[in-house]
Design an enzyme around this catalytic site. Structure first.
Site, short mmCIF file in Angstrom:
data_model
loop_
_atom_site.label_atom_id
_atom_site.label_comp_id
_atom_site.label_asym_id
_atom_site.label_seq_id
_atom_site.Cartn_x
_atom_site.Cartn_y
_atom_site.Cartn_z
N VAL A 79 -4.73 7.89 -4.86
CA VAL A 79 -5.25 7.31 -6.10
C VAL A 79 -6.46 6.44 -5.77
O VAL A 79 -6.38 5.57 -4.91
CB VAL A 79 -4.18 6.47 -6.83
CG1 VAL A 79 -4.78 5.74 -8.03
CG2 VAL A 79 -3.01 7.35 -7.28
N SER A 124 -8.04 1.87 -3.24
CA SER A 124 -7.33 3.16 -3.32
C SER A 124 -6.02 3.04 -2.56
O SER A 124 -5.75 2.02 -1.92
CB SER A 124 -8.19 4.27 -2.70
OG SER A 124 -8.50 3.97 -1.36
N LYS A 125 -5.21 4.04 -2.63
CA LYS A 125 -3.98 4.08 -1.83
C LYS A 125 -3.51 5.52 -1.78
O LYS A 125 -3.81 6.32 -2.67
CB LYS A 125 -2.89 3.20 -2.47
CG LYS A 125 -1.85 2.72 -1.49
CD LYS A 125 -2.35 1.56 -0.67
CE LYS A 125 -1.33 1.06 0.32
NZ LYS A 125 -1.74 -0.21 0.91
N GLY A 126 -2.73 5.84 -0.77
CA GLY A 126 -2.19 7.19 -0.67
C GLY A 126 -0.80 7.17 -0.08
O GLY A 126 -0.36 6.17 0.48
#
Ligand code: NAD
Length: 435
Positions: A79, A124-126
């Site tokens: 995201v 962001s992050k994943g």
């Protein structure tokens, strides 16, 4: 005749609110603080709508071969919450509990965190839904490479830069960097941070989050006119963040009276030997097996008699159920999202001084920024330079957040959100809207 959508002068806010009613939904935890800060800032409706929506949400299937030859398919997310201030920056988590809402919340927190410490990144992050404890190293490598290939369009030093998070480490970053570089046909070190130092990582990055926790705790003690020497500290989570925070706080003269990992915790009224505990954990042993101290559960650790509590493991550990029992005067949030919004209200009523996650654990992303700068410049700094620059940013950010909180007579968390939202909103106004 009735119309399906009657006109209403009331602005439509949070149409999806019903999905986020649970106290422990991390996106709700983020949004309720965001709403509070946005109202205080009198943020206009248009920007409010823009800033509460992630820019991009990617869901991918990650097929890979088990060592047995069987095909397995896991789900991965990435995201990008907001990139108005610069490339997206955010870790990758490998865990069974990863959900899209969690990744969205973590991506938003990264956006606010980078703005709080005023570094030129978005957030962001994943994550990949998997259980690394039940995967071989070779399987982890195949998952990492396939996930990287699946999200490769978003990645890049100018667009989206991952880092380690729960259950990922510098080895995983090396695989991501290699996979990305193979696709680009040349070596691109700046595509990830938290890499091994030998391949473009930064000195001081491994310790940076724990060091940041120590620095802001020291500033909070000074602000509250409490002595640093002998301050009693309890740390939940004894991994990268918790163990280094404990070690550096002990080095400042604080007394670490309790620490825990997922097996449980240990306590000693006069102070634990942090180095001995680190050695114990390095031998791949759990704290529950440590013999030289009294044992306590993770729940007991959170309410133990101490001056500083450092939750440095997971989200949602301080909730409306246990917040009233917290005895610490200061909470330094090493983990992301350890306190729910309902718990915030109780802690505030009880006069607990909470250093919020988006400030307290921002040391990691700050040195990640230094790593990205060093990779792009091709010139590397010594560890003292890294630590001095980190200290300057953490102390200044603490002062700015505390100043905002004091001016508006609010707690530090809402002060930090206000500072961050204001900075992100200012850039949106300057850039205008591309249509
Ligand atoms: P880590 O995997 O190195 O360590 C996690 C620790 O928490 C381990 O000691 C583990 O045993 C413990 N733990 C796990 N489940 C637990 C439970 N149920 N109860 C108590 N302890 C439990 O992870 P880390 O990198 O130290 O990250 C910890 C937190 O800090 C996460 O919320 C992460 O998002 C956040 N964070 C990390 C960094 C970083 O640079 N590593 C930066 C910012 C924020």
């Amino acid at each position: 005749m009735t119309t399906a959508f009657p006109h209403s002068s009331t602005p439509l806010i949070r149409p999806d609110k019903d999905r986020f009613l649970a106290e422990e939904n991390p996106f709700e935890a983020m949004m309720s603080r965001f709403d509070h800060a946005a109202q205080r800032l009198s943020l206009d409706q248009g920007l409010y709508k823009v800033l509460r929506s992630p820019e991009k949400q990617i869901i991918v299937s990650v097929p890979f071969l088990r060592d047995s030859g069987e095909v397995e398919v896991y789900t991965g997310y990435r995201v990008l919450y907001n990139t108005s201030r610069g490339p997206a920056k955010g870790g990758i988590r490998f865990d069974l509990n990863v959900t899209l809402d969690e990744v969205k919340a973590l991506a938003a927190w990264m956006t606010w965190k980078c703005a709080v410490v005023n570094i030129p990144f978005g957030g962001s992050k994943g994550g990949v839904v998997c259980d690394p404890a039940n995967l071989s190293n070779a399987e982890l490598e195949r998952i990492t490479r396939r996930y990287t290939a699946a999200i490769i369009e978003t990645l890049g030093p100018d667009s989206d830069v991952p880092a380690p998070d729960v259950n990922t480490n510098e080895g995983v970053m090396a695989w991501i960097m290699d996979t990305y570089s193979m696709h680009k046909r040349h070596t691109v070190t700046a595509v990830v941070t938290g890499k091994p130092v030998a391949m473009g990582g930064s000195l001081g990055r491994r310790e940076a989050t724990g060091r940041g926790c120590m620095l802001v705790t020291r500033e909070a003690l000074k602000r509250l006119k409490l002595p640093v020497q002998g301050a009693r500290v309890a740390v939940q989570g004894f991994g990268n963040v918790g163990s280094i925070a404990a070690e550096l706080m002990e080095a400042q003269g604080m007394r670490v009276v309790a620490v825990s990992d997922k097996s449980g915790g240990v306590y000693h009224e006069k102070g634990l030997d942090v180095q001995a505990l680190i050695q114990h954990v390095r031998q791949r042993k759990f704290l529950a097996e440590y013999a030289e101290a009294q044992h306590l559960t993770n729940e007991e650790l959170l309410t133990v008699d101490c001056d500083v509590l450092v939750p440095a493991a997971l989200e949602n550990v301080i909730t409306s159920k246990n917040a009233a029992k917290v005895k610490a005067r200061i909470i330094c949030e090493g983990a992301n999202g350890p306190t729910t919004a309902n718990a915030d209200r109780i802690l505030e009523e009880n006069g607990v001084f909470v250093i919020p996650d988006i400030l307290a654990n921002a040391g990691g992303v700050t040195v990640s920024y230094f790593e990205w700068v060093q990779d792009r410049g091709g010139f590397f700094w010594d560890e003292d330079t890294v630590n001095q620059r980190l200290e300057r940013i953490m102390v200044q950010s603490f002062d700015e957040v505390a100043g905002m909180a004091a001016r508006h007579a609010i707690n530090l968390r809402i002060g930090a959100y206000m500072l961050a939202i204001d900075r992100v909103a200012a850039v949106h106004r300057m850039r205008g809207m591309y249509a």
